[in-house]
Scaffold this active site. Structure first.
Site, PDB file in Angstrom:
ATOM      1  N   CYS A 275       0.829  -1.208   0.000  1.00 47.34           N
ATOM      2  CA  CYS A 275       0.000   0.000   0.000  1.00 47.34           C
ATOM      3  C   CYS A 275       0.868   1.264   0.000  1.00 47.34           C
ATOM      4  O   CYS A 275       1.488   1.590  -1.009  1.00 47.34           O
ATOM      5  CB  CYS A 275      -0.976  -0.046   1.177  1.00 47.34           C
ATOM      6  SG  CYS A 275      -2.425   1.014   0.958  1.00 47.34           S
ATOM      7  N   HIS A 368      -3.612  -5.341   0.381  1.00 50.95           N
ATOM      8  CA  HIS A 368      -3.372  -5.826   1.740  1.00 50.95           C
ATOM      9  C   HIS A 368      -3.394  -7.348   1.807  1.00 50.95           C
ATOM     10  O   HIS A 368      -4.450  -7.955   1.967  1.00 50.95           O
ATOM     11  CB  HIS A 368      -4.437  -5.265   2.694  1.00 50.95           C
ATOM     12  CG  HIS A 368      -4.320  -3.811   2.941  1.00 50.95           C
ATOM     13  ND1 HIS A 368      -3.821  -3.280   4.108  1.00 50.95           N
ATOM     14  CD2 HIS A 368      -4.646  -2.754   2.155  1.00 50.95           C
ATOM     15  CE1 HIS A 368      -3.834  -1.955   4.047  1.00 50.95           C
ATOM     16  NE2 HIS A 368      -4.329  -1.622   2.868  1.00 50.95           N
ATOM     17  N   GLU A 370      -2.490  -9.210   4.198  1.00 47.18           N
ATOM     18  CA  GLU A 370      -2.707  -9.745   5.551  1.00 47.18           C
ATOM     19  C   GLU A 370      -4.150 -10.190   5.772  1.00 47.18           C
ATOM     20  O   GLU A 370      -4.448 -10.893   6.735  1.00 47.18           O
ATOM     21  CB  GLU A 370      -2.303  -8.714   6.609  1.00 47.18           C
ATOM     22  CG  GLU A 370      -3.312  -7.623   6.882  1.00 47.18           C
ATOM     23  CD  GLU A 370      -3.390  -6.578   5.788  1.00 47.18           C
ATOM     24  OE1 GLU A 370      -4.426  -5.884   5.706  1.00 47.18           O
ATOM     25  OE2 GLU A 370      -2.424  -6.440   5.015  1.00 47.18           O
TER      26      GLU A 370
END
Length: 408
Positions: A275, A368, A370
């Site tokens: 990001c 992202h 995660e």
């Protein structure tokens, strides 16, 4: 003359009147949600149908008024485990139908109670579909939520208050959301048996809690450093790799972080960024950045990995992007870093979603991996970084061995 949207049915008749005001004069009237008062920021919409607690605690949403496109919000309440940072970061919260009461075995309190406790001003009972269409057609813009006494001002006074607020362009926010002191996330605390495989330095520009967890699950010790970290701070933890996180604000203001990353790249330390960290890599390589019309926010954004041809459904939250050539390898404007290619692209609008350096050990993505909240399609990126650190370390060892043989 200002334009007012039709009033929508409210979820809580006892709530105080509130109004959501855009800088172009468009108004949406509803009822208060969470704390009462005034909230100013950039109006954006998030398309996730789940994960609202992770959304509001994502530091990348600092100084933004988040419109949830999913109509029912708050159904599962909030808990102590799902927050992605130490507090709620959204500047304000806009929902259509707020749950009257949560219903989930993990719920510890209602979302409304959490918003009130943390002083987050919100509005419910508005047509979030109309708001989203308006932002898509006109672009993200400054806005305000006004409830209680603040909502009693005239329409022009409310619009003037919004116009007096700061725009997102030129905003330097990473230092505001970052930690003040470094800390370590250990693999042994996240299910890893044995000694750590690698150690990395991770600069917190607005990092989500799940990111160092994903590294730790794979045996990587994570030294999380403040946004103000220097090359000396990085070297002090003797890392095998370097990471820069997501975060809020305009990447054009991140000169200090760009300088740090260039120093790290010059050291040939393996780099992975997500990001904001992708935008900083772009700038470090010499490319520019620009503001998207309405950004990518949600957990259902399609991205193609151009190296494999596979399509990933990804979690995203960004309003800026890297301006780099889309086709084939190109020489980085900062020539000492060699060739670079756009490794991932958005299938919605061809925005750069990833960069891969071909002559130095560095890559990044705009989304992202995660997955908090969101799909797990991109989890392989953590493993790709571990492979990069292993290859770099083995290459250095082989180089050392060959030099030793030459000396013999």
């Amino acid at each position: 003359m200002t334009k007012t949207a039709p009033q929508a049915e409210t979820a809580s008749p006892a709530a105080t009147p509130a109004v959501f005001v855009l800088e172009d004069g468009r108004m949406f009237r509803g009822r208060s949600y969470g704390a009462q008062g005034t909230a100013l920021g950039e109006a954006v919409f998030a398309t996730g149908m789940t994960g609202y607690q992770e959304t509001i605690t994502d530091p990348s949403y600092a100084r933004q008024l988040v419109v949830q496109t999913a109509p029912h919000i708050g159904n599962t309440g909030v808990n102590s485990d799902d927050a992605e940072s130490r507090r709620i970061w959204v500047a304000g919260y806009i929902v259509r139908d707020a749950a009257r009461r949560p219903s989930n075995w993990r719920s510890e309190r209602s979302l409304d109670e959490e918003l009130i406790e943390q002083g987050i001003v919100g509005i419910q009972g508005v047509d979030t579909r109309a708001i989203t269409r308006h932002l898509r057609e006109h672009k993200t813009m400054r806005a305000g939520i006004f409830s209680g006494e603040a909502a009693k001002a005239s329409d022009q006074e409310l619009v003037d208050a919004v116009l007096a607020s700061a725009p997102m362009e030129g905003a330097r926010l990473a230092e505001e959301v970052s930690v003040d002191k470094a800390y370590v996330v250990e693999p042994k605390d996240h299910g890893w048996d044995g000694e750590p495989r690698f150690s990395i330095a991770a600069v917190d520009l607005g990092i989500k809690a799940m990111t160092p967890t994903r590294f730790a699950e794979r045996g990587v010790r994570v030294h999380v450093l403040p946004a103000t970290a220097t090359l000396e701070d990085v070297k002090a933890v003797n890392p095998d790799g370097f990471f820069m996180s997501n975060g809020p604000g305009d990447p054009a203001t991140a000169d200090a972080q760009v300088k740090l990353l260039r120093s790290v790249l010059d050291e040939k330390l393996p780099y992975f960024g997500i990001c904001f960290g992708n935008q900083i890599l772009g700038r470090a390589l010499g490319f520019g950045t620009y503001k998207l019309r309405y950004g990518h926010r949600g957990i259902n954004q399609p991205v193609m990995d151009r190296r494999t041809g596979k399509v990933e459904i990804t979690s995203q939250n960004h309003g800026f992007a890297v301006d780099a050539p889309l086709d084939g390898a190109t020489q980085a404007p900062e020539e000492r870093y060699g060739r670079v290619e756009v490794s991932h692209i958005s299938l919605n609008d061809d925005v750069v979603e990833g960069l891969a350096c071909l002559d130095i050990p560095a890559f990044s993505v705009q989304y992202h991996p995660e997955a908090a909240a969101g799909p797990h399609d991109a989890a392989y990126l953590f493993d790709r970084f571990i492979d990069l650190m292993a290859d770099t370390k083995n290459g250095a060892e082989n180089t050392t061995d060959s030099k030793t043989e030459d000396k013999k």
